[in-house]
Write a protein that holds these residues in place. Structure first.
Motif, PDB file in Angstrom:
ATOM      1  N   PRO A 107       0.842  -1.203   0.000  1.00 49.12           N
ATOM      2  CA  PRO A 107       0.000   0.000   0.000  1.00 49.12           C
ATOM      3  C   PRO A 107       0.876   1.253   0.000  1.00 49.12           C
ATOM      4  N   ARG A 108       0.582   2.205  -0.894  1.00 47.23           N
ATOM      5  CA  ARG A 108       1.377   3.427  -0.991  1.00 47.23           C
ATOM      6  C   ARG A 108       0.647   4.440  -1.855  1.00 47.23           C
ATOM      7  N   SER A 109       1.146   5.657  -1.815  1.00 47.47           N
ATOM      8  CA  SER A 109       0.579   6.733  -2.610  1.00 47.47           C
ATOM      9  C   SER A 109       1.723   7.560  -3.188  1.00 47.47           C
ATOM     10  N   GLY A 110       1.406   8.391  -4.180  1.00 42.90           N
ATOM     11  CA  GLY A 110       2.436   9.199  -4.810  1.00 42.90           C
ATOM     12  C   GLY A 110       3.410   8.407  -5.638  1.00 42.90           C
ATOM     13  N   ALA A 111       3.019   7.216  -6.079  1.00 45.18           N
ATOM     14  CA  ALA A 111       3.899   6.368  -6.883  1.00 45.18           C
ATOM     15  C   ALA A 111       3.916   6.847  -8.333  1.00 45.18           C
ATOM     16  N   ALA A 112       4.965   6.492  -9.037  1.00 45.47           N
ATOM     17  CA  ALA A 112       4.983   6.619 -10.493  1.00 45.47           C
ATOM     18  C   ALA A 112       4.392   5.347 -11.082  1.00 45.47           C
ATOM     19  N   SER A 113       3.909   5.427 -12.328  1.00 51.34           N
ATOM     20  CA  SER A 113       3.394   4.222 -12.975  1.00 51.34           C
ATOM     21  C   SER A 113       3.568   4.333 -14.475  1.00 51.34           C
ATOM     22  N   THR A 114       3.607   3.161 -15.107  1.00 50.63           N
ATOM     23  CA  THR A 114       3.704   3.072 -16.551  1.00 50.63           C
ATOM     24  C   THR A 114       3.173   1.711 -16.970  1.00 50.63           C
ATOM     25  N   VAL A 115       3.142   1.456 -18.274  1.00 52.29           N
ATOM     26  CA  VAL A 115       2.705   0.161 -18.794  1.00 52.29           C
ATOM     27  C   VAL A 115       3.891  -0.507 -19.487  1.00 52.29           C
ATOM     28  N   LEU A 116       4.121  -1.759 -19.145  1.00 55.83           N
ATOM     29  CA  LEU A 116       5.166  -2.567 -19.764  1.00 55.83           C
ATOM     30  C   LEU A 116       4.496  -3.817 -20.313  1.00 55.83           C
ATOM     31  N   GLY A 117       4.439  -3.922 -21.654  1.00 58.75           N
ATOM     32  CA  GLY A 117       3.678  -5.013 -22.250  1.00 58.75           C
ATOM     33  C   GLY A 117       2.208  -4.853 -21.928  1.00 58.75           C
ATOM     34  N   ARG A 118       1.634  -5.825 -21.216  1.00 60.38           N
ATOM     35  CA  ARG A 118       0.233  -5.748 -20.795  1.00 60.38           C
ATOM     36  C   ARG A 118       0.114  -5.659 -19.285  1.00 60.38           C
ATOM     37  N   GLU A 119       1.159  -5.189 -18.636  1.00 60.62           N
ATOM     38  CA  GLU A 119       1.134  -5.029 -17.186  1.00 60.62           C
ATOM     39  C   GLU A 119       1.286  -3.563 -16.809  1.00 60.62           C
ATOM     40  N   VAL A 120       0.614  -3.189 -15.733  1.00 61.51           N
ATOM     41  CA  VAL A 120       0.775  -1.869 -15.140  1.00 61.51           C
ATOM     42  C   VAL A 120       1.876  -1.968 -14.083  1.00 61.51           C
ATOM     43  N   ILE A 121       2.871  -1.083 -14.184  1.00 64.43           N
ATOM     44  CA  ILE A 121       3.996  -1.088 -13.264  1.00 64.43           C
ATOM     45  C   ILE A 121       3.836   0.080 -12.298  1.00 64.43           C
ATOM     46  N   VAL A 122       3.818  -0.220 -10.994  1.00 67.16           N
ATOM     47  CA  VAL A 122       3.687   0.796  -9.949  1.00 67.16           C
ATOM     48  C   VAL A 122       5.024   0.890  -9.230  1.00 67.16           C
ATOM     49  N   ILE A 123       5.581   2.112  -9.181  1.00 71.94           N
ATOM     50  CA  ILE A 123       6.976   2.321  -8.805  1.00 71.94           C
ATOM     51  C   ILE A 123       7.073   3.314  -7.658  1.00 71.94           C
ATOM     52  N   GLU A 166       6.149  -2.994  -8.445  1.00 66.24           N
ATOM     53  CA  GLU A 166       5.235  -4.129  -8.580  1.00 66.24           C
ATOM     54  C   GLU A 166       4.398  -3.983  -9.839  1.00 66.24           C
ATOM     55  N   ALA A 167       4.165  -5.112 -10.504  1.00 64.05           N
ATOM     56  CA  ALA A 167       3.490  -5.124 -11.806  1.00 64.05           C
ATOM     57  C   ALA A 167       2.177  -5.886 -11.694  1.00 64.05           C
ATOM     58  N   TYR A 168       1.134  -5.332 -12.319  1.00 63.44           N
ATOM     59  CA  TYR A 168      -0.195  -5.940 -12.277  1.00 63.44           C
ATOM     60  C   TYR A 168      -0.634  -6.339 -13.670  1.00 63.44           C
ATOM     61  N   ASP A 169      -1.073  -7.595 -13.805  1.00 60.42           N
ATOM     62  CA  ASP A 169      -1.613  -8.126 -15.052  1.00 60.42           C
ATOM     63  C   ASP A 169      -3.130  -8.193 -14.920  1.00 60.42           C
ATOM     64  N   PRO A 170      -3.882  -7.313 -15.594  1.00 60.14           N
ATOM     65  CA  PRO A 170      -5.337  -7.333 -15.442  1.00 60.14           C
ATOM     66  C   PRO A 170      -5.987  -8.616 -15.949  1.00 60.14           C
ATOM     67  N   ARG A 171      -5.383  -9.264 -16.927  1.00 63.51           N
ATOM     68  CA  ARG A 171      -5.973 -10.498 -17.451  1.00 63.51           C
ATOM     69  C   ARG A 171      -5.959 -11.605 -16.415  1.00 63.51           C
ATOM     70  N   ALA A 172      -4.844 -11.737 -15.716  1.00 62.64           N
ATOM     71  CA  ALA A 172      -4.702 -12.789 -14.709  1.00 62.64           C
ATOM     72  C   ALA A 172      -5.098 -12.323 -13.315  1.00 62.64           C
ATOM     73  N   ASP A 173      -5.336 -11.014 -13.131  1.00 67.88           N
ATOM     74  CA  ASP A 173      -5.585 -10.423 -11.820  1.00 67.88           C
ATOM     75  C   ASP A 173      -4.475 -10.833 -10.853  1.00 67.88           C
ATOM     76  N   LEU A 174      -3.236 -10.580 -11.290  1.00 66.56           N
ATOM     77  CA  LEU A 174      -2.058 -11.077 -10.580  1.00 66.56           C
ATOM     78  C   LEU A 174      -1.006  -9.980 -10.493  1.00 66.56           C
ATOM     79  N   TRP A 175      -0.372  -9.874  -9.332  1.00 67.79           N
ATOM     80  CA  TRP A 175       0.746  -8.956  -9.131  1.00 67.79           C
ATOM     81  C   TRP A 175       2.077  -9.699  -9.218  1.00 67.79           C
ATOM     82  N   ARG A 176       3.085  -9.005  -9.720  1.00 66.09           N
ATOM     83  CA  ARG A 176       4.441  -9.530  -9.819  1.00 66.09           C
ATOM     84  C   ARG A 176       5.420  -8.505  -9.263  1.00 66.09           C
ATOM     85  N   ALA A 177       6.642  -8.936  -8.980  1.00 65.46           N
ATOM     86  CA  ALA A 177       7.670  -8.029  -8.467  1.00 65.46           C
ATOM     87  C   ALA A 177       8.758  -7.806  -9.494  1.00 65.46           C
ATOM     88  N   LEU A 178       9.181  -6.557  -9.630  1.00 65.82           N
ATOM     89  CA  LEU A 178      10.379  -6.203 -10.379  1.00 65.82           C
ATOM     90  C   LEU A 178      11.428  -5.695  -9.400  1.00 65.82           C
TER      91      LEU A 178
END
Length: 311
Positions: free
Chosen positions: A223-239, A252-264
């Protein structure tokens, strides 16, 4: 060359980040320090608008060369504004002026003319929300009104007609959230309640533009606020991002198709109030504050993801 076309590579978020994919490196610093900015990209350039300390100069970043130039200043000091690139122009919505007064003004920047032009005002003046493009329209979502109370407003701007329509309101009103679009879906992630970084949220809600409907989705792992974000492929990256006591290095990256978060891989320098763009498979994070509150920096960090081996 286009932004946002890349293959997302990461590991599923678990309890630890010991095997995060990729690595951040230092990029060329900006020619000035900034925080609480909006960042939008068009035609192979990223544009940095606004500043918490009142700077108005437009900073322009070329990610292919990692070089900086400057453009015509924004018409007045603004911070926590919202921006999106569309049709070869940069559109800027609202933001805080005169301290913490939420503005309804809309401006468009033409890089060819190096000039700003006024457009039709936001129906709901606000700041610290998010803006993103779906199809031929720009969706401006959430944020705060004057006094920093949250607004659920979801208003859609048509650049072709310079007109506004209303869409289904944001189910969880918040500010300092991340807003991106993937495959016709708008992803609204994280943020805070009424401008309070001690009240950060893990909320993740996805808007289906075709159905004009929001759905709850897998919560943001950090949980956080004031993050940067972008799209990489089909994932939303929250930085990055902030709380009342710290800045975050989580990516952390979110895939809306799988409703799954990943870590970068984590940021080298945690910060908030900044922006990010994707270009040729790399994420460029631009400027921001390394400490909670109103600090600033000229930092640029670039993530070079390492492809996963083929199965």
């Amino acid at each position: 060359m286009r932004f946002g076309l890349a293959i997302a590579v990461a590991l599923v978020v678990g309890g630890a980040h010991a095997h995060e994919v990729g690595g951040w490196r230092a990029g060329r610093p900006a020619p000035a320090e900034r925080s609480e900015v909006a960042v939008a990209a068009i035609d192979g350039r990223a544009y940095v608008i606004g500043d918490f300390a009142g700077a108005t100069e437009l900073l322009i970043y070329d990610p292919s060369r990692e070089t900086w130039t400057k453009g015509a200043p924004f018409p007045y000091p603004v911070h926590h504004t919202m921006a999106a690139g569309y049709g070869g122009r940069i559109y800027v919505f609202g933001g805080y002026v005169n301290g913490w007064e939420a503005s309804g003004k809309v401006w468009v920047y033409d890089p060819g003319a190096d000039a700003w032009e006024r457009r039709r005002d936001l129906p709901t003046p606000r700041a610290a929300g998010g803006a993103t493009v779906i199809g031929t329209a720009i969706h401006v979502v959430g944020g705060s009104v004057s006094g920093r109370a949250n607004s659920p407003a979801h208003e859609v701007y048509d650049p072709a007609t310079d007109s506004w329509t209303s869409a289904a309101p944001l189910p969880t009103p918040r500010d300092h959230l991340s807003v991106q679009a993937v495959d016709g879906k708008l992803v609204a992630t994280g943020g805070r309640v009424d401008g309070e970084p001690s009240r950060n949220l893990a909320v993740n809600e996805v808007y289906d533009a075709a159905a004009d409907r929001w759905n709850a989705a897998a919560p943001l792992p950090t949980p956080r606020s004031g993050a940067a974000s972008t799209v990489l492929g089909r994932e939303v990256i929250v930085i990055g991002g902030e709380s009342a006591s710290k800045t975050f290095d989580a990516v952390e990256a979110y895939d809306p198709r799988a409703d799954l978060w990943r870590a970068l891989a984590r940021l080298r320098h945690p910060r908030h109030g900044f922006g990010a763009v994707t270009h040729e498979g790399r994420i460029h994070s631009l400027l921001g504050s390394p400490r909670p509150g109103g600090d600033r920096s000229s930092l640029v960090e670039v993530l070079d993801p390492t492809p996963l081996p083929s199965p």
